[in-house]
Write a protein that holds these residues in place. Structure first.
Motif, PDB file in Angstrom:
ATOM      1  N   GLY A 393       0.794  -1.224   0.000  1.00  0.00           N
ATOM      2  CA  GLY A 393       0.000   0.000   0.000  1.00  0.00           C
ATOM      3  C   GLY A 393       0.823   1.269   0.000  1.00  0.00           C
ATOM      4  N   GLU A 394       2.118   1.159   0.331  1.00  0.00           N
ATOM      5  CA  GLU A 394       2.979   2.336   0.425  1.00  0.00           C
ATOM      6  C   GLU A 394       3.774   2.581  -0.850  1.00  0.00           C
ATOM      7  N   ARG A 395       3.842   1.592  -1.757  1.00  0.00           N
ATOM      8  CA  ARG A 395       4.761   1.693  -2.903  1.00  0.00           C
ATOM      9  C   ARG A 395       4.347   2.738  -3.926  1.00  0.00           C
ATOM     10  N   LYS A 396       3.080   3.101  -3.941  1.00  0.00           N
ATOM     11  CA  LYS A 396       2.620   4.122  -4.883  1.00  0.00           C
ATOM     12  C   LYS A 396       3.278   5.472  -4.600  1.00  0.00           C
ATOM     13  N   LYS A 397       3.837   5.631  -3.384  1.00  0.00           N
ATOM     14  CA  LYS A 397       4.491   6.891  -3.019  1.00  0.00           C
ATOM     15  C   LYS A 397       5.925   6.962  -3.556  1.00  0.00           C
ATOM     16  N   TRP A 398       6.472   5.832  -3.995  1.00  0.00           N
ATOM     17  CA  TRP A 398       7.878   5.817  -4.394  1.00  0.00           C
ATOM     18  C   TRP A 398       8.195   6.804  -5.503  1.00  0.00           C
ATOM     19  N   PHE A 401       9.841  10.283  -5.249  1.00  0.00           N
ATOM     20  CA  PHE A 401      11.215  10.478  -4.759  1.00  0.00           C
ATOM     21  C   PHE A 401      12.258  10.033  -5.787  1.00  0.00           C
ATOM     22  N   PHE A 402      11.850   9.924  -7.068  1.00  0.00           N
ATOM     23  CA  PHE A 402      12.758   9.433  -8.098  1.00  0.00           C
ATOM     24  C   PHE A 402      13.685  10.505  -8.653  1.00  0.00           C
ATOM     25  N   ASP A 403      13.398  11.770  -8.405  1.00  0.00           N
ATOM     26  CA  ASP A 403      14.223  12.840  -8.972  1.00  0.00           C
ATOM     27  C   ASP A 403      15.600  12.883  -8.316  1.00  0.00           C
ATOM     28  N   ASP A 404      16.619  13.086  -9.136  1.00  0.00           N
ATOM     29  CA  ASP A 404      18.001  13.296  -8.666  1.00  0.00           C
ATOM     30  C   ASP A 404      18.523  12.141  -7.821  1.00  0.00           C
ATOM     31  N   VAL A 405      18.135  10.933  -8.149  1.00  0.00           N
ATOM     32  CA  VAL A 405      18.611   9.764  -7.404  1.00  0.00           C
ATOM     33  C   VAL A 405      20.000   9.371  -7.905  1.00  0.00           C
ATOM     34  N   THR A 406      20.949   9.274  -6.977  1.00  0.00           N
ATOM     35  CA  THR A 406      22.313   8.866  -7.339  1.00  0.00           C
ATOM     36  C   THR A 406      22.385   7.353  -7.537  1.00  0.00           C
ATOM     37  N   ASP A 443      11.410  -1.506 -15.423  1.00  0.00           N
ATOM     38  CA  ASP A 443      10.339  -0.533 -15.640  1.00  0.00           C
ATOM     39  C   ASP A 443      10.939   0.832 -15.958  1.00  0.00           C
ATOM     40  N   GLN A 444      10.483   1.448 -17.038  1.00  0.00           N
ATOM     41  CA  GLN A 444      11.030   2.741 -17.459  1.00  0.00           C
ATOM     42  C   GLN A 444      10.710   3.862 -16.473  1.00  0.00           C
ATOM     43  N   ASN A 445       9.728   3.640 -15.600  1.00  0.00           N
ATOM     44  CA  ASN A 445       9.359   4.680 -14.632  1.00  0.00           C
ATOM     45  C   ASN A 445      10.379   4.831 -13.513  1.00  0.00           C
ATOM     46  N   PHE A 446      11.186   3.779 -13.296  1.00  0.00           N
ATOM     47  CA  PHE A 446      12.174   3.849 -12.224  1.00  0.00           C
ATOM     48  C   PHE A 446      13.423   4.573 -12.719  1.00  0.00           C
ATOM     49  N   PRO A 447      14.176   5.216 -11.822  1.00  0.00           N
ATOM     50  CA  PRO A 447      15.369   5.967 -12.238  1.00  0.00           C
ATOM     51  C   PRO A 447      16.368   5.071 -12.959  1.00  0.00           C
ATOM     52  N   LYS A 448      16.970   5.617 -14.018  1.00  0.00           N
ATOM     53  CA  LYS A 448      17.985   4.878 -14.768  1.00  0.00           C
ATOM     54  C   LYS A 448      19.332   5.137 -14.109  1.00  0.00           C
ATOM     55  N   THR A 449      19.581   4.394 -13.055  1.00  0.00           N
ATOM     56  CA  THR A 449      20.813   4.586 -12.289  1.00  0.00           C
ATOM     57  C   THR A 449      21.303   3.229 -11.794  1.00  0.00           C
ATOM     58  N   SER A 450      22.474   3.206 -11.232  1.00  0.00           N
ATOM     59  CA  SER A 450      23.029   1.955 -10.723  1.00  0.00           C
ATOM     60  C   SER A 450      22.183   1.425  -9.576  1.00  0.00           C
ATOM     61  N   ILE A 451      22.095   0.102  -9.491  1.00  0.00           N
ATOM     62  CA  ILE A 451      21.331  -0.548  -8.432  1.00  0.00           C
ATOM     63  C   ILE A 451      22.295  -1.354  -7.572  1.00  0.00           C
ATOM     64  N   ASN A 505      21.470   2.097 -24.126  1.00  0.00           N
ATOM     65  CA  ASN A 505      21.797   3.005 -23.036  1.00  0.00           C
ATOM     66  C   ASN A 505      21.140   2.568 -21.734  1.00  0.00           C
ATOM     67  N   ASP A 506      19.943   1.988 -21.825  1.00  0.00           N
ATOM     68  CA  ASP A 506      19.254   1.532 -20.619  1.00  0.00           C
ATOM     69  C   ASP A 506      20.012   0.411 -19.949  1.00  0.00           C
ATOM     70  N   SER A 507      20.519  -0.533 -20.737  1.00  0.00           N
ATOM     71  CA  SER A 507      21.221  -1.675 -20.155  1.00  0.00           C
ATOM     72  C   SER A 507      22.534  -1.261 -19.520  1.00  0.00           C
TER      73      SER A 507
END
Length: 545
Positions: A393-398, A401-406, A443-451, A505-507
């Motif tokens: 129920g909380e994940r819709k808030k994620w 907070f995706f902006d400027d994620v390192t 998912d393209q909605n998630f930040p394209k950054t290292s995991i 570039n995504d990969s």
């Protein structure tokens, strides 16, 4: 008959060579020793120091470079020189006695460097070197970088524990106000844990010794009144944010209400309070007004459990049947993993003078509601960790907070391979974690950054493998129950979720780094986070440099 080719064993290379000093730029004769398979080349003052294995210094060979050097900067020209440069760019200038000796040593060092391993000492030096580079760039541009780390994962995976560890490592522990907050939370964790154990006993109609049965009956009579009187939440304000923790429900499945002993009804509070006045069977006192007032104080507790209730808890937990059969059945009721730890430590925790240790605080459990942002300053670099609640129920808030994620830190509790979700009591927890990780990776909605993948709770995972098959979660698994093979299988299951899409570039942008972690072990977590810090800062250098 099998035949084996005799592989010659390389000899130890020893020779006196001249080394130029790093501080005082003079030349000194040193005995250099290079052993086959070693990660270091050592040098000694003489043979006596070598026999005592007391080196003057040693040169790490992992990733080092070797090249010739012409020394013409002083009045005394030296021939046959070469330089050994480590991965941290530190240089040793060495002079041989002949061209043949120079070639022999350069070739031997290059060969040794190809098989040398990266030791903890080398990792530490690299870590310091990266920090130094970033600080140098930051100072030159008068910028203080804020590195935003998004902490994601399913509920109860250990995300909040990671934030607590960061406070221990970089905030010098917890303030007095925070300690008081966690002290109250620990008391709730203990009482709710014992209530859940009693619920298991009631639901399964388990037979107990008379002493244990009396203790459970008396405890649950008290607990019902206590639960009806205690505030639903406890809160604390720190780091410019208010943290409100709601301890997990003491009874999650299959009952929806806390257990009661026979002939007791939740609507008869007066009867229960009268019953409380008679609980201490060792006291033969009349029920006076004074005693009634003391009995009332039994319900309004925050950070201390009254001795009469502590005695019941001690009696309940001292029963071997509770610690074995009942505790195992309680796993199906989603009992907090910390319950066993707290009850084992209950003699210490139940003292009036009790102050929670760092480990006590790390073990405490409360459901995270909303978002908690915490800043940590590490050598002039600010790490902003955003801990977002992991329940469905909380994940819709994620997405907010995706902006400027390192970087994204994804936490998965691999010990949960045989457990069900609290939210629906049907879905396997590790399956849920794998599906969520799949979404984050692709998912393209998630930040394209290292995991950065934390495969967490390895301590519990090791213990659980002794009694529960990994095939519960992975029916196709065909190997043995060893920690090494089981953990490797789970790791590969997560890594295989990342798919290479049509856009190259995504990969490239979503590179996955993984670590096996025990978030409650401060020492091991510090080593892991140093490694993570290097990854994050290295990526950030590309922006700041």
């Amino acid at each position: 008959m099998d035949t084996f080719t005799n592989i010659p064993i390389k000899p130890v290379i020893r020779a006196y060579l001249c080394k130029k000093g790093h501080v005082v730029k003079n030349w000194k004769l040193r005995l250099f020793v290079l052993k086959p398979g070693s990660n270091y080349m050592e040098y000694f003052v003489d043979e006596t120091k070598e026999s005592q294995h007391s080196p003057q210094g040693r040169i790490p060979l992992f990733g080092c470079k070797v090249f010739e050097y012409s020394h013409t900067k002083s009045s005394t020209v030296r021939d046959f020189c070469f330089i050994v440069e480590t991965v941290e760019s530190k240089q040793w200038i060495i002079s041989a006695s002949s061209k043949a000796q120079q070639s022999q040593w350069m070739e031997a060092i290059r060969e040794a460097a190809t098989i040398a391993e990266e030791t903890d000492e080398v990792k530490l030096q690299k870590h310091k070197s990266i920090e130094k580079s970033l600080l140098s760039e930051v100072k030159s541009k008068n910028k203080t970088p804020v590195l935003k780390l998004l902490l994601l994962g399913t509920g109860e995976s250990g995300k909040s524990t990671i934030v607590k560890q960061m406070k221990i490592l970089h905030h010098k522990g917890f303030s007095l106000e925070e300690q008081e907050f966690y002290k109250q939370l620990i008391v709730r964790n203990i009482l709710d844990g014992v209530a859940l154990l009693v619920n298991v006993i009631t639901d399964h109609q388990l037979e107990l010794s008379q002493e244990t049965k009396t203790a459970t009956n008396n405890f649950i009579v008290w607990y019902q009144v206590y639960l009806s009187k205690r505030p639903p939440t406890i809160a604390i304000k720190f780091n410019n944010a208010t943290l409100t923790s709601t301890p997990s429900s003491p009874v999650r499945s299959p009952s929806t209400t806390p257990p009661l002993t026979p002939k007791h009804s939740p609507s008869k509070d007066n009867f229960l309070e009268d019953k409380l006045s008679q609980i201490d069977i060792n006291q033969q006192q009349k029920h006076t007004r004074t005693n009634s007032d003391q009995s009332g104080q039994l319900f309004n507790i925050t950070d201390f459990i009254p001795s009469i209730i502590s005695n019941y808890i001690t009696t309940i937990w001292s029963d071997p049947f509770i610690q074995s059969e009942v505790l195992i059945k309680a796993q199906d009721y989603h009992i907090n993993e910390s319950t066993q730890y707290y009850l084992n430590e209950f003699k210490r925790i139940s003292k009036p003078s009790y102050h929670p240790t760092s480990l006590d605080i790390l073990k405490s459990r409360a459901t995270t509601n909303g978002v908690v942002e915490t800043d940590f300053k590490v050598n002039e670099v600010i790490f902003r960790i955003v801990d977002v609640a992991g329940q469905r129920g909380e994940r819709k808030k994620w997405i907010n907070f995706f902006d400027d994620v390192t970087a994204i830190i994804f936490v998965a509790a691999i010990s949960e391979y045989d457990q069900k979700l609290v939210e629906d009591n049907c879905t396997n927890r590790l399956h849920e974690s794998l599906n969520l990780f799949d979404q984050i990776c692709n998912d393209q909605n998630f930040p394209k950054t290292s995991i950065i993948l934390f495969l967490n709770k390895i301590d519990l995972f090791r213990e659980k493998l002794k009694r529960s098959s990994i095939q519960t979660c992975f029916p196709d698994y065909r190997d043995d129950q060893s920690y090494e093979k089981s953990s490797n299988y789970i790791k590969n299951s997560f890594l295989s979720k990342k798919r290479n899409g049509g856009n190259n570039n995504d990969s490239i942008s979503k590179h996955i780094y993984f670590h096996f972690t025990c978030a409650t072990d401060t020492k091991s977590f510090e080593t892991v986070f140093n490694s993570v810090q290097d990854i994050i800062i290295s990526k950030t250098l590309e922006f700041y440099c």
